[in-house]
Design a protein around this motif. Structure first.
Motif, PDB file in Angstrom:
ATOM      1  N   THR A   1       0.867  -1.181   0.000  1.00 46.38           N
ATOM      2  CA  THR A   1       0.000   0.000   0.000  1.00 46.38           C
ATOM      3  C   THR A   1       0.899   1.224   0.000  1.00 46.38           C
ATOM      4  O   THR A   1       1.949   1.240   0.637  1.00 46.38           O
ATOM      5  N   THR A   2       0.509   2.241  -0.719  1.00 41.94           N
ATOM      6  CA  THR A   2       1.353   3.423  -0.880  1.00 41.94           C
ATOM      7  C   THR A   2       1.233   4.333   0.328  1.00 41.94           C
ATOM      8  O   THR A   2       0.132   4.732   0.697  1.00 41.94           O
ATOM      9  N   ASN A   3       2.347   4.679   0.950  1.00 38.49           N
ATOM     10  CA  ASN A   3       2.339   5.541   2.132  1.00 38.49           C
ATOM     11  C   ASN A   3       3.058   6.861   1.876  1.00 38.49           C
ATOM     12  O   ASN A   3       3.640   7.451   2.782  1.00 38.49           O
ATOM     13  N   GLU A   4       3.020   7.318   0.638  1.00 34.81           N
ATOM     14  CA  GLU A   4       3.613   8.613   0.291  1.00 34.81           C
ATOM     15  C   GLU A   4       2.794   9.732   0.934  1.00 34.81           C
ATOM     16  O   GLU A   4       1.574   9.787   0.813  1.00 34.81           O
ATOM     17  N   THR A   5       3.470  10.628   1.637  1.00 35.53           N
ATOM     18  CA  THR A   5       2.749  11.710   2.306  1.00 35.53           C
ATOM     19  C   THR A   5       3.705  12.845   2.622  1.00 35.53           C
ATOM     20  O   THR A   5       4.926  12.697   2.523  1.00 35.53           O
ATOM     21  N   SER A   6       3.148  13.989   2.979  1.00 34.29           N
ATOM     22  CA  SER A   6       3.947  15.137   3.413  1.00 34.29           C
ATOM     23  C   SER A   6       3.007  16.115   4.107  1.00 34.29           C
ATOM     24  O   SER A   6       1.783  15.964   4.060  1.00 34.29           O
ATOM     25  N   TRP A   7       3.570  17.118   4.746  1.00 38.11           N
ATOM     26  CA  TRP A   7       2.767  18.145   5.401  1.00 38.11           C
ATOM     27  C   TRP A   7       2.150  19.063   4.349  1.00 38.11           C
ATOM     28  O   TRP A   7       2.814  19.415   3.369  1.00 38.11           O
ATOM     29  N   PHE A   8       0.882  19.440   4.545  1.00 37.76           N
ATOM     30  CA  PHE A   8       0.203  20.376   3.638  1.00 37.76           C
ATOM     31  C   PHE A   8       0.321  19.907   2.184  1.00 37.76           C
ATOM     32  O   PHE A   8       0.526  20.719   1.281  1.00 37.76           O
ATOM     33  N   ARG A   9       0.177  18.604   1.963  1.00 42.84           N
ATOM     34  CA  ARG A   9       0.375  18.047   0.625  1.00 42.84           C
ATOM     35  C   ARG A   9      -0.591  18.683  -0.377  1.00 42.84           C
ATOM     36  O   ARG A   9      -1.799  18.672  -0.173  1.00 42.84           O
ATOM     37  N   ASP A  10      -0.074  19.239  -1.420  1.00 48.84           N
ATOM     38  CA  ASP A  10      -0.806  19.941  -2.481  1.00 48.84           C
ATOM     39  C   ASP A  10      -1.345  21.300  -2.044  1.00 48.84           C
ATOM     40  O   ASP A  10      -1.854  22.052  -2.865  1.00 48.84           O
ATOM     41  N   GLY A  11      -1.269  21.618  -0.775  1.00 44.54           N
ATOM     42  CA  GLY A  11      -1.564  22.968  -0.292  1.00 44.54           C
ATOM     43  C   GLY A  11      -3.012  23.413  -0.337  1.00 44.54           C
ATOM     44  O   GLY A  11      -3.627  23.684   0.707  1.00 44.54           O
ATOM     45  N   ASP A  12      -3.599  23.484  -1.522  1.00 41.39           N
ATOM     46  CA  ASP A  12      -4.912  24.109  -1.696  1.00 41.39           C
ATOM     47  C   ASP A  12      -6.042  23.491  -0.871  1.00 41.39           C
ATOM     48  O   ASP A  12      -6.886  24.226  -0.345  1.00 41.39           O
ATOM     49  N   PRO A  13      -6.127  22.169  -0.728  1.00 39.80           N
ATOM     50  CA  PRO A  13      -7.224  21.622   0.084  1.00 39.80           C
ATOM     51  C   PRO A  13      -7.176  22.050   1.549  1.00 39.80           C
ATOM     52  O   PRO A  13      -8.207  22.070   2.229  1.00 39.80           O
ATOM     53  N   PHE A  14      -6.006  22.420   2.032  1.00 43.05           N
ATOM     54  CA  PHE A  14      -5.888  22.873   3.414  1.00 43.05           C
ATOM     55  C   PHE A  14      -6.178  24.367   3.528  1.00 43.05           C
ATOM     56  O   PHE A  14      -6.756  24.816   4.519  1.00 43.05           O
TER      57      PHE A  14
END
Length: 275
Positions: free
Chosen positions: A71-84
């Motif tokens: 399963t893919t566990n790629e992540t980061s803080w504020f990923r892609d920015g706009d949805p947050f």
């Protein structure tokens, strides 16, 4: 060593049966890379030997480790920015206006990986809503037991905090814990983490949610599984709730019981009334 076709097909079928994730032909390299550490931890020379061993003597722990590794566990803080940005600029003011002053706000971070997404949400709400500590409840779920345990621990390496976490937020919401950074207790109290297989026939009892982040998840499933997941998600949302998907995902052409709402450079989806 190249993984034999029969072994790759067995892994594909196992992963699809347990998680509904589709591994397309050509992903042999991914299976090799993800499963080799498991093989070596079991004293086996290669992935082929691992698959042979598990096929001949299946046990729940070994199959779980294989599925979780793929399963893919790629992540980061504020990923892609706009949805947050959309959460604080539009969604939160709308919810605060629609709810009573003491009514809880419930948010679900589905497929939370190691916790960056739910804690990003927690930090934003802590900064934007004076009563967040007592009013906001964030449910974080993931298929992987390891990722759930990491989310509960709320500890991140320097490399992980360097991936998108603004320095002022690091200083305000984290403390040093040896070589790692630990989320402040107030944020941990807002987040409850548990295992959840989104493709299972039913979701565990939870909700109803005001906001759901189901981002970069649907892309791994076939159409019928996407439809089933969206139906189950809608069933645990408030009628005026908000759903955020990944940038490459949409309900359009998948499930027509959602309304797409453009918020700045982002989009959210809301359940259609009467659908």
């Amino acid at each position: 060593m190249t993984l034999a076709t029969t072994n790759f097909d067995w892994v594909r079928q196992l992963v699809h049966r347990e998680s509904a994730i589709v591994l397309q032909p050509g992903k042999e390299y991914l299976v090799e890379a993800r499963l080799l550490p498991i093989a070596r931890s079991m004293g086996l020379a290669d992935v082929g030997k691992l698959v042979d061993a598990v096929r001949s003597r299946p046990d729940p722990d070994s199959t779980r480790r294989i599925v979780e590794a793929l399963t893919t566990n790629e992540t980061s803080w504020f990923r892609d920015g706009d949805p947050f940005t959309a959460l604080t600029s539009t969604v939160l003011p709308s919810l605060v206006a629609a709810r009573g002053p003491n009514e809880p706000l419930k948010i679900w971070s589905a497929a939370c990986s190691s916790g960056q997404e739910p804690y990003t949400i927690a930090m934003l709400l802590e900064d934007a809503l004076p009563s967040a500590a007592t009013r906001v409840a964030i449910t974080a779920t993931d298929l992987s037991r390891e990722m759930v345990e990491r989310t509960r621990a709320g500890r991140f390496t320097q490399l992980e905090v360097n991936r998108g976490l603004p320095a002022p937020m690091l200083v305000r919401h984290f403390t040093r814990a040896g070589n790692e950074w630990e989320v402040a207790p107030a944020l941990k109290r807002m987040v409850t983490a548990s295992e959840c297989n989104l493709a299972a026939p039913a979701l565990p009892p939870m909700g109803p949610f005001d906001v759901v982040y189901l981002r970069n998840v649907l892309i791994y499933f076939d159409l019928s599984t996407k439809q089933a997941i969206l139906r189950r998600v809608r069933a645990v949302m408030r009628p005026d709730g908000w759903l955020f998907l990944g940038a490459a995902e949409t309900t359009l052409g998948v499930d027509d019981s959602w309304e797409r709402v453009v918020i700045g450079r982002s989009s959210a989806y809301r359940p259609l009334k009467g659908a």
